[in-house]
Design a protein around this motif. Sequence first.
Motif, PDB file in Angstrom:
ATOM      1  N   LYS A   1       0.842  -1.204   0.000  1.00  0.00           N
ATOM      2  CA  LYS A   1       0.000   0.000   0.000  1.00  0.00           C
ATOM      3  C   LYS A   1       0.874   1.251   0.000  1.00  0.00           C
ATOM      4  O   LYS A   1       0.535   2.264  -0.611  1.00  0.00           O
ATOM      5  CB  LYS A   1      -0.950  -0.032   1.195  1.00  0.00           C
ATOM      6  CG  LYS A   1      -1.959  -1.186   1.078  1.00  0.00           C
ATOM      7  CD  LYS A   1      -3.075  -1.081   2.079  1.00  0.00           C
ATOM      8  CE  LYS A   1      -3.955  -2.334   2.125  1.00  0.00           C
ATOM      9  NZ  LYS A   1      -4.698  -2.597   0.901  1.00  0.00           N
TER      10      LYS A   1
ATOM     11  N   VAL B   1      -7.582   6.019   9.095  1.00  0.00           N
ATOM     12  CA  VAL B   1      -7.528   4.642   8.592  1.00  0.00           C
ATOM     13  C   VAL B   1      -6.114   4.086   8.758  1.00  0.00           C
ATOM     14  O   VAL B   1      -5.139   4.746   8.393  1.00  0.00           O
ATOM     15  CB  VAL B   1      -7.964   4.588   7.108  1.00  0.00           C
ATOM     16  CG1 VAL B   1      -8.014   3.150   6.613  1.00  0.00           C
ATOM     17  CG2 VAL B   1      -9.326   5.254   6.939  1.00  0.00           C
TER      18      VAL B   1
ATOM     19  N   LYS C   1      -3.560   0.909   7.938  1.00  0.00           N
ATOM     20  CA  LYS C   1      -3.437  -0.196   6.990  1.00  0.00           C
ATOM     21  C   LYS C   1      -2.098  -0.910   7.134  1.00  0.00           C
ATOM     22  O   LYS C   1      -1.044  -0.253   7.113  1.00  0.00           O
ATOM     23  CB  LYS C   1      -3.543   0.324   5.549  1.00  0.00           C
ATOM     24  CG  LYS C   1      -4.858   1.026   5.262  1.00  0.00           C
ATOM     25  CD  LYS C   1      -4.987   1.430   3.802  1.00  0.00           C
ATOM     26  CE  LYS C   1      -6.391   1.954   3.540  1.00  0.00           C
ATOM     27  NZ  LYS C   1      -6.629   2.252   2.134  1.00  0.00           N
TER      28      LYS C   1
ATOM     29  N   VAL D   1      -6.987  -3.718   7.088  1.00  0.00           N
ATOM     30  CA  VAL D   1      -7.421  -2.311   7.104  1.00  0.00           C
ATOM     31  C   VAL D   1      -8.368  -2.065   8.277  1.00  0.00           C
ATOM     32  O   VAL D   1      -9.323  -2.809   8.469  1.00  0.00           O
ATOM     33  CB  VAL D   1      -8.133  -1.944   5.781  1.00  0.00           C
ATOM     34  CG1 VAL D   1      -8.716  -0.539   5.849  1.00  0.00           C
ATOM     35  CG2 VAL D   1      -7.172  -2.079   4.616  1.00  0.00           C
TER      36      VAL D   1
ATOM     37  N   VAL E   1     -10.742   0.990   9.721  1.00  0.00           N
ATOM     38  CA  VAL E   1     -11.287   2.350   9.646  1.00  0.00           C
ATOM     39  C   VAL E   1     -11.647   2.712  11.085  1.00  0.00           C
ATOM     40  O   VAL E   1     -12.624   2.224  11.630  1.00  0.00           O
ATOM     41  CB  VAL E   1     -12.525   2.399   8.718  1.00  0.00           C
ATOM     42  CG1 VAL E   1     -13.101   3.806   8.678  1.00  0.00           C
ATOM     43  CG2 VAL E   1     -12.167   1.914   7.322  1.00  0.00           C
TER      44      VAL E   1
ATOM     45  N   GLU F   1      -3.704   6.716   7.010  1.00  0.00           N
ATOM     46  CA  GLU F   1      -4.294   7.448   5.892  1.00  0.00           C
ATOM     47  C   GLU F   1      -5.512   8.241   6.331  1.00  0.00           C
ATOM     48  O   GLU F   1      -6.278   7.783   7.186  1.00  0.00           O
ATOM     49  CB  GLU F   1      -4.701   6.384   4.858  1.00  0.00           C
ATOM     50  CG  GLU F   1      -5.212   6.906   3.562  1.00  0.00           C
ATOM     51  CD  GLU F   1      -5.601   5.730   2.662  1.00  0.00           C
ATOM     52  OE1 GLU F   1      -4.758   4.860   2.395  1.00  0.00           O
ATOM     53  OE2 GLU F   1      -6.769   5.684   2.260  1.00  0.00           O
ATOM     54  N   ALA F   2      -5.725   9.382   5.714  1.00  0.00           N
ATOM     55  CA  ALA F   2      -6.910  10.193   6.014  1.00  0.00           C
ATOM     56  C   ALA F   2      -8.177   9.441   5.631  1.00  0.00           C
ATOM     57  O   ALA F   2      -8.195   8.709   4.647  1.00  0.00           O
ATOM     58  CB  ALA F   2      -6.847  11.514   5.249  1.00  0.00           C
ATOM     59  N   TYR F   3      -9.201   9.623   6.427  1.00  0.00           N
ATOM     60  CA  TYR F   3     -10.501   9.002   6.159  1.00  0.00           C
ATOM     61  C   TYR F   3     -11.184   9.759   5.019  1.00  0.00           C
ATOM     62  O   TYR F   3     -11.247  10.993   5.017  1.00  0.00           O
ATOM     63  CB  TYR F   3     -11.341   9.086   7.431  1.00  0.00           C
ATOM     64  CG  TYR F   3     -12.756   8.631   7.283  1.00  0.00           C
ATOM     65  CD1 TYR F   3     -13.078   7.280   7.283  1.00  0.00           C
ATOM     66  CD2 TYR F   3     -13.802   9.563   7.145  1.00  0.00           C
ATOM     67  CE1 TYR F   3     -14.390   6.851   7.156  1.00  0.00           C
ATOM     68  CE2 TYR F   3     -15.115   9.146   7.012  1.00  0.00           C
ATOM     69  CZ  TYR F   3     -15.399   7.795   7.017  1.00  0.00           C
ATOM     70  OH  TYR F   3     -16.695   7.373   6.887  1.00  0.00           O
ATOM     71  N   LEU F   4     -11.665   8.998   4.040  1.00  0.00           N
ATOM     72  CA  LEU F   4     -12.366   9.606   2.900  1.00  0.00           C
ATOM     73  C   LEU F   4     -13.856   9.335   3.045  1.00  0.00           C
ATOM     74  O   LEU F   4     -14.265   8.196   3.284  1.00  0.00           O
ATOM     75  CB  LEU F   4     -11.875   9.003   1.583  1.00  0.00           C
ATOM     76  CG  LEU F   4     -10.392   9.189   1.248  1.00  0.00           C
ATOM     77  CD1 LEU F   4     -10.027   8.374   0.011  1.00  0.00           C
ATOM     78  CD2 LEU F   4     -10.083  10.667   1.023  1.00  0.00           C
TER      79      LEU F   4
ATOM     80  N   GLU G   1     -18.455   4.290  -2.209  1.00  0.00           N
ATOM     81  CA  GLU G   1     -17.388   3.482  -2.821  1.00  0.00           C
ATOM     82  C   GLU G   1     -17.840   2.878  -4.132  1.00  0.00           C
ATOM     83  O   GLU G   1     -19.009   2.553  -4.328  1.00  0.00           O
ATOM     84  CB  GLU G   1     -17.028   2.319  -1.887  1.00  0.00           C
ATOM     85  CG  GLU G   1     -16.071   2.698  -0.809  1.00  0.00           C
ATOM     86  CD  GLU G   1     -15.605   1.476  -0.029  1.00  0.00           C
ATOM     87  OE1 GLU G   1     -16.133   1.314   1.085  1.00  0.00           O
ATOM     88  OE2 GLU G   1     -14.747   0.717  -0.528  1.00  0.00           O
TER      89      GLU G   1
ATOM     90  N   LYS H   1     -18.984  -5.899   1.130  1.00  0.00           N
ATOM     91  CA  LYS H   1     -17.898  -6.587   1.846  1.00  0.00           C
ATOM     92  C   LYS H   1     -18.348  -7.201   3.162  1.00  0.00           C
ATOM     93  O   LYS H   1     -17.810  -8.210   3.584  1.00  0.00           O
ATOM     94  CB  LYS H   1     -16.761  -5.599   2.148  1.00  0.00           C
ATOM     95  CG  LYS H   1     -15.944  -5.237   0.927  1.00  0.00           C
ATOM     96  CD  LYS H   1     -14.596  -4.644   1.309  1.00  0.00           C
ATOM     97  CE  LYS H   1     -13.686  -4.508   0.112  1.00  0.00           C
ATOM     98  NZ  LYS H   1     -14.036  -3.382  -0.750  1.00  0.00           N
TER      99      LYS H   1
ATOM    100  N   MET I   1     -13.206   6.017  -3.834  1.00  0.00           N
ATOM    101  CA  MET I   1     -14.213   6.692  -3.022  1.00  0.00           C
ATOM    102  C   MET I   1     -14.635   7.903  -3.838  1.00  0.00           C
ATOM    103  O   MET I   1     -13.791   8.707  -4.241  1.00  0.00           O
ATOM    104  CB  MET I   1     -13.617   7.123  -1.674  1.00  0.00           C
ATOM    105  CG  MET I   1     -14.645   7.611  -0.683  1.00  0.00           C
ATOM    106  SD  MET I   1     -15.724   6.281  -0.096  1.00  0.00           S
ATOM    107  CE  MET I   1     -14.754   5.598   1.250  1.00  0.00           C
TER     108      MET I   1
ATOM    109  N   ILE J   1      -8.718   4.602  -3.269  1.00  0.00           N
ATOM    110  CA  ILE J   1      -8.526   3.935  -1.971  1.00  0.00           C
ATOM    111  C   ILE J   1      -7.395   2.929  -2.109  1.00  0.00           C
ATOM    112  O   ILE J   1      -6.500   2.848  -1.289  1.00  0.00           O
ATOM    113  CB  ILE J   1      -9.812   3.217  -1.502  1.00  0.00           C
ATOM    114  CG1 ILE J   1     -10.943   4.209  -1.281  1.00  0.00           C
ATOM    115  CG2 ILE J   1      -9.535   2.439  -0.226  1.00  0.00           C
ATOM    116  CD1 ILE J   1     -12.234   3.554  -0.817  1.00  0.00           C
ATOM    117  N   GLU J   2      -7.468   2.125  -3.154  1.00  0.00           N
ATOM    118  CA  GLU J   2      -6.425   1.110  -3.336  1.00  0.00           C
ATOM    119  C   GLU J   2      -6.505   0.550  -4.743  1.00  0.00           C
ATOM    120  O   GLU J   2      -7.516   0.686  -5.429  1.00  0.00           O
ATOM    121  CB  GLU J   2      -6.626  -0.041  -2.349  1.00  0.00           C
ATOM    122  CG  GLU J   2      -7.938  -0.760  -2.573  1.00  0.00           C
ATOM    123  CD  GLU J   2      -8.012  -2.153  -1.982  1.00  0.00           C
ATOM    124  OE1 GLU J   2      -7.059  -2.581  -1.319  1.00  0.00           O
ATOM    125  OE2 GLU J   2      -9.025  -2.823  -2.223  1.00  0.00           O
TER     126      GLU J   2
END
Length: 423
Positions: free
Chosen positions: A103, A141, A143, A153, A155, A184-187, A191, A213, A272, A281-282
């Motif tokens: 990541k 977040v 990861k 991950v 959140v 990582e900053a939360y978005l 999704e 998910k 996102m 996101i990834e």
Amino acid sequence: MNVLLIGSGGREHALAWKMAQSPLLSTLYIAPGNAGMHDCGTLVSLDVDNHDAVIAFCNEKAVTFVIVGPEAPLVAGIADDLRAAGIKVFGPSAAAAQLEGSKGFTKDLCAKYNIPTGAYQRFNNAPKAKAYVRQQGVPIVIKADGLAAGKGVTVAMTLDEALNAIDDCFEGAYGEAGAEVVVEAYLDGEEASFFCISDGKNLLALASAQDHKRVGDGDTGPNTGGMGAYSPAPVMTEAMVTRTMKEIIEPTVAGMAADGHPFSGVFFAGLMITEKGPELIEYNVRFGDPECQVLMMRLKSDLLEILLAAAEGRLNEVTAEWRDETALTVVMASKGYPGSYEKNTVIAALPESVDGTKIFHAGTALKDGQLVATGGRVLNVTATGASVMEAQTRAYAAVDAVQWENGFCRRDIGWRAIEREKA
Ligand code: AMP
Ligand code: GLY
């Protein structure tokens, strides 16, 4: 041509089913495959971690093209070894597969090439990671850097959750994958997944999908590999697709090539859609499972021709045509999944396949002439329809005709899109 497909999930069943329809195909070998795939090709037991054995098999069976379904063999460099042996491959090199395998690698690429994503920092020890979290505040977040089977991950909505997640990573909860941590900053937004093929320089946009998910109805309970999906994702309007290509995928392809590891294979971009537009996101470097199943139901073009064009660097010569319908898939899993579950339970009956409905198998095998469930995710009951509602109704009608006592599924796949349709 003779083709080898590596993998055994619902994703690979969908790929095999689609490729079996190609006039380009002579024999399809599938390693190891599952009980649903016997009518698509020849199942072979090959140790795919042993690249020399895979190469020897290809030479023996005159296989000239290999398609790799899952990420682990790609991260382990199977595409590099096959290419070195003169065999064509659909799937990225180990260097390019870092887009999924690390990541931190992907975040650094985003920073270097101005690809929109959440602000981040990489850490190799807990105290520094915790200090950063305290300074940034929640939600945030956490990861694990490496491959963690979708589990690495967190959140975090509270500071405690975030600090515990950092400890989990560095205390080995995800093994080697957690030796480095990305914070990582939360978005905030909706999704969506977007799929796009590259041959290293050319791009072919495929389609969008949305998955579910969480294990429980209403998107509750623990995360899973995916309990259902539908395509297209309504949030991915034409304008949003155009922006995603321009702002995210194109700079990624150019950046990967400029950095010396051109990407050949499929980009599975987890996005996102925020107030600002699409943010990454990834990346995954393979088709999604179960997203692939809904994509294949909608694809009108010859899949094998497209994948081969990608492998041969002439993606500019092909197009992808799509059915203007929604496809929706419901995952039937063994009771207990994603926790522990009983194996080898009997699936007594499956419904006759009708037009526009298809059951893709995942964890199934034939034992003494009986179909048994061998995995967590077992069947992908898939249907198309003029609306998400219609596809959902048809998929659940087929689900209700499956006789499998130890199976369960969510009853609300597609709910968000259906609420939109009703509005
Ligand atoms: P991943 O394994 O990276 O797909 O992450 C799993 C899930 O965590 C994603 O599908 C998102 O729902 C959520 N997630 C990951 N990163 C973020 C982020 N920066 N902001 C909000 N949610 C995220
Ligand atoms: N369905 C999510 C994945 O394939 O990673």
